[in-house]
Write a protein that holds these residues in place. Sequence first.
Motif, PDB file in Angstrom:
ATOM      1  N   ALA A 155     116.645  15.145  16.264  1.00 31.59           N
ATOM      2  CA  ALA A 155     116.075  13.916  15.790  1.00 31.59           C
ATOM      3  C   ALA A 155     114.950  14.388  14.851  1.00 31.59           C
ATOM      4  O   ALA A 155     114.553  13.852  13.506  1.00 31.59           O
ATOM      5  CB  ALA A 155     115.569  13.011  16.846  1.00 31.59           C
ATOM      6  N   GLU A 156     113.889  15.289  15.408  1.00 29.10           N
ATOM      7  CA  GLU A 156     112.985  15.854  14.673  1.00 29.10           C
ATOM      8  C   GLU A 156     113.112  16.621  13.214  1.00 29.10           C
ATOM      9  O   GLU A 156     112.712  16.659  12.475  1.00 29.10           O
ATOM     10  CB  GLU A 156     111.984  16.851  15.642  1.00 29.10           C
ATOM     11  CG  GLU A 156     111.116  15.751  16.567  1.00 29.10           C
ATOM     12  CD  GLU A 156     110.240  14.946  15.868  1.00 29.10           C
ATOM     13  OE1 GLU A 156     109.473  15.488  15.348  1.00 29.10           O
ATOM     14  OE2 GLU A 156     110.392  13.690  16.218  1.00 29.10           O
ATOM     15  N   THR A 157     114.314  17.375  13.581  1.00 25.97           N
ATOM     16  CA  THR A 157     114.896  18.037  12.406  1.00 25.97           C
ATOM     17  C   THR A 157     115.425  17.057  11.277  1.00 25.97           C
ATOM     18  O   THR A 157     115.078  17.587  10.043  1.00 25.97           O
ATOM     19  CB  THR A 157     116.265  19.039  12.762  1.00 25.97           C
ATOM     20  OG1 THR A 157     115.496  19.880  13.838  1.00 25.97           O
ATOM     21  CG2 THR A 157     116.775  19.799  11.508  1.00 25.97           C
ATOM     22  N   ARG A 158     116.111  16.077  11.666  1.00 24.70           N
ATOM     23  CA  ARG A 158     116.458  15.244  10.490  1.00 24.70           C
ATOM     24  C   ARG A 158     115.334  14.708   9.913  1.00 24.70           C
ATOM     25  O   ARG A 158     115.261  14.569   8.730  1.00 24.70           O
ATOM     26  CB  ARG A 158     117.375  13.994  11.122  1.00 24.70           C
ATOM     27  CG  ARG A 158     117.778  13.054  10.114  1.00 24.70           C
ATOM     28  CD  ARG A 158     118.625  11.762  10.655  1.00 24.70           C
ATOM     29  NE  ARG A 158     119.046  11.054   9.494  1.00 24.70           N
ATOM     30  CZ  ARG A 158     118.558  10.448   8.555  1.00 24.70           C
ATOM     31  NH1 ARG A 158     117.226  10.033   8.748  1.00 24.70           N
ATOM     32  NH2 ARG A 158     119.350   9.666   7.847  1.00 24.70           N
ATOM     33  N   ALA A 159     113.952  14.182  10.678  1.00 19.70           N
ATOM     34  CA  ALA A 159     112.724  13.704  10.147  1.00 19.70           C
ATOM     35  C   ALA A 159     112.251  14.936   9.294  1.00 19.70           C
ATOM     36  O   ALA A 159     111.680  14.542   8.336  1.00 19.70           O
ATOM     37  CB  ALA A 159     112.038  13.121  11.162  1.00 19.70           C
ATOM     38  N   LEU A 183     122.969  11.112  13.973  1.00 19.89           N
ATOM     39  CA  LEU A 183     121.739  11.348  13.350  1.00 19.89           C
ATOM     40  C   LEU A 183     122.027  11.640  11.822  1.00 19.89           C
ATOM     41  O   LEU A 183     121.014  11.181  10.780  1.00 19.89           O
ATOM     42  CB  LEU A 183     120.779  12.126  13.999  1.00 19.89           C
ATOM     43  CG  LEU A 183     120.279  11.893  15.261  1.00 19.89           C
ATOM     44  CD1 LEU A 183     119.714  13.185  16.059  1.00 19.89           C
ATOM     45  CD2 LEU A 183     119.353  10.684  15.073  1.00 19.89           C
ATOM     46  N   PHE A 184     122.935  12.179  11.541  1.00 19.26           N
ATOM     47  CA  PHE A 184     123.443  12.875  10.296  1.00 19.26           C
ATOM     48  C   PHE A 184     124.662  12.185   9.802  1.00 19.26           C
ATOM     49  O   PHE A 184     125.747  11.755  10.309  1.00 19.26           O
ATOM     50  CB  PHE A 184     123.388  14.275  10.303  1.00 19.26           C
ATOM     51  CG  PHE A 184     122.269  15.161  10.702  1.00 19.26           C
ATOM     52  CD1 PHE A 184     121.467  15.613   9.536  1.00 19.26           C
ATOM     53  CD2 PHE A 184     121.960  15.334  11.903  1.00 19.26           C
ATOM     54  CE1 PHE A 184     120.311  16.384  10.004  1.00 19.26           C
ATOM     55  CE2 PHE A 184     120.615  16.029  11.983  1.00 19.26           C
ATOM     56  CZ  PHE A 184     119.859  16.533  11.273  1.00 19.26           C
ATOM     57  N   VAL A 205     124.110  17.252   7.308  1.00 16.19           N
ATOM     58  CA  VAL A 205     123.498  16.948   5.995  1.00 16.19           C
ATOM     59  C   VAL A 205     122.724  15.560   6.190  1.00 16.19           C
ATOM     60  O   VAL A 205     123.346  14.589   6.397  1.00 16.19           O
ATOM     61  CB  VAL A 205     124.466  17.151   4.896  1.00 16.19           C
ATOM     62  CG1 VAL A 205     123.401  16.484   3.461  1.00 16.19           C
ATOM     63  CG2 VAL A 205     125.185  18.395   4.662  1.00 16.19           C
ATOM     64  N   LYS A 206     121.376  15.600   5.855  1.00 12.21           N
ATOM     65  CA  LYS A 206     120.980  14.305   5.699  1.00 12.21           C
ATOM     66  C   LYS A 206     121.185  13.714   4.371  1.00 12.21           C
ATOM     67  O   LYS A 206     120.798  14.309   3.329  1.00 12.21           O
ATOM     68  CB  LYS A 206     119.299  14.719   5.723  1.00 12.21           C
ATOM     69  CG  LYS A 206     118.357  13.159   5.655  1.00 12.21           C
ATOM     70  CD  LYS A 206     116.907  13.608   5.846  1.00 12.21           C
ATOM     71  CE  LYS A 206     116.122  12.511   5.759  1.00 12.21           C
ATOM     72  NZ  LYS A 206     114.714  12.747   6.099  1.00 12.21           N
ATOM     73  N   GLN A 207     121.498  12.569   4.136  1.00  9.01           N
ATOM     74  CA  GLN A 207     122.148  11.890   3.175  1.00  9.01           C
ATOM     75  C   GLN A 207     120.886  11.735   2.069  1.00  9.01           C
ATOM     76  O   GLN A 207     119.525  11.571   2.290  1.00  9.01           O
ATOM     77  CB  GLN A 207     122.576  10.353   3.459  1.00  9.01           C
ATOM     78  CG  GLN A 207     123.226   9.595   2.114  1.00  9.01           C
ATOM     79  CD  GLN A 207     123.965   8.473   2.695  1.00  9.01           C
ATOM     80  OE1 GLN A 207     123.516   7.911   3.796  1.00  9.01           O
ATOM     81  NE2 GLN A 207     125.094   7.965   2.112  1.00  9.01           N
TER      82      GLN A 207
END
Length: 214
Positions: A155-159, A183-184, A205-207
Amino acid sequence: MASIPLKKNKNKAGTGSTGSFFRQWGMFFRQFMKHPGMIGSVIPSSATLVDRMLDQVDWRNTRLFVEYGPGVGTFTRSILDRLPADATLLTIDLNLDFVAYLEAEIDDPRLRVVHGSAADVRRFIKEAGHYQADYVLSGIPFSTLPDGVGTAICAETRAALRPGGAFLIYQYSRYVCDMLTPLFDDVSDSLEWRNIPPCRMIRAVKQDLMAQAA
């Protein structure tokens, strides 16, 4: 905890000697014996795995690359070989011996080594003078982490990633995929057989904001 400054040798990233090779393997093996759950394998990643993981990166447009669990620098040195001159590599490791080893062995102004948890990645990015990362690479064995820690790291990585940024993970199982999927926006998984043992290569990948608006 901030990075630990030590006297560095004269070798730049990507160069080395027979002596440094054996120091690297010796350090890796000793730390595996002390903390097997933190490292995951007694054998460092193969050159083929390193190349395939890093070939996924758009290096020209990378300004901040983050690495979780750099260990003795198997990926770190190859990242620095590819990283633009004005970019930063931030490595995060819980193992103080590995932190000290990297500080002493790699002399490169683009490298910032910190001791701490990947769950605090956003704080470390801010302390490094950046806002978000372009890519995060991880070899942390998620299946051995305490309950809740792996999910928090994901979660922190996505943010911490910019829109369109990617979380690149090499693992020996698909365990982490269940944490990534909620999350992704795009999670892919492939297998590299030319590694001992064969290793999964996972990309999350984060959109991009433009894709979200479409």
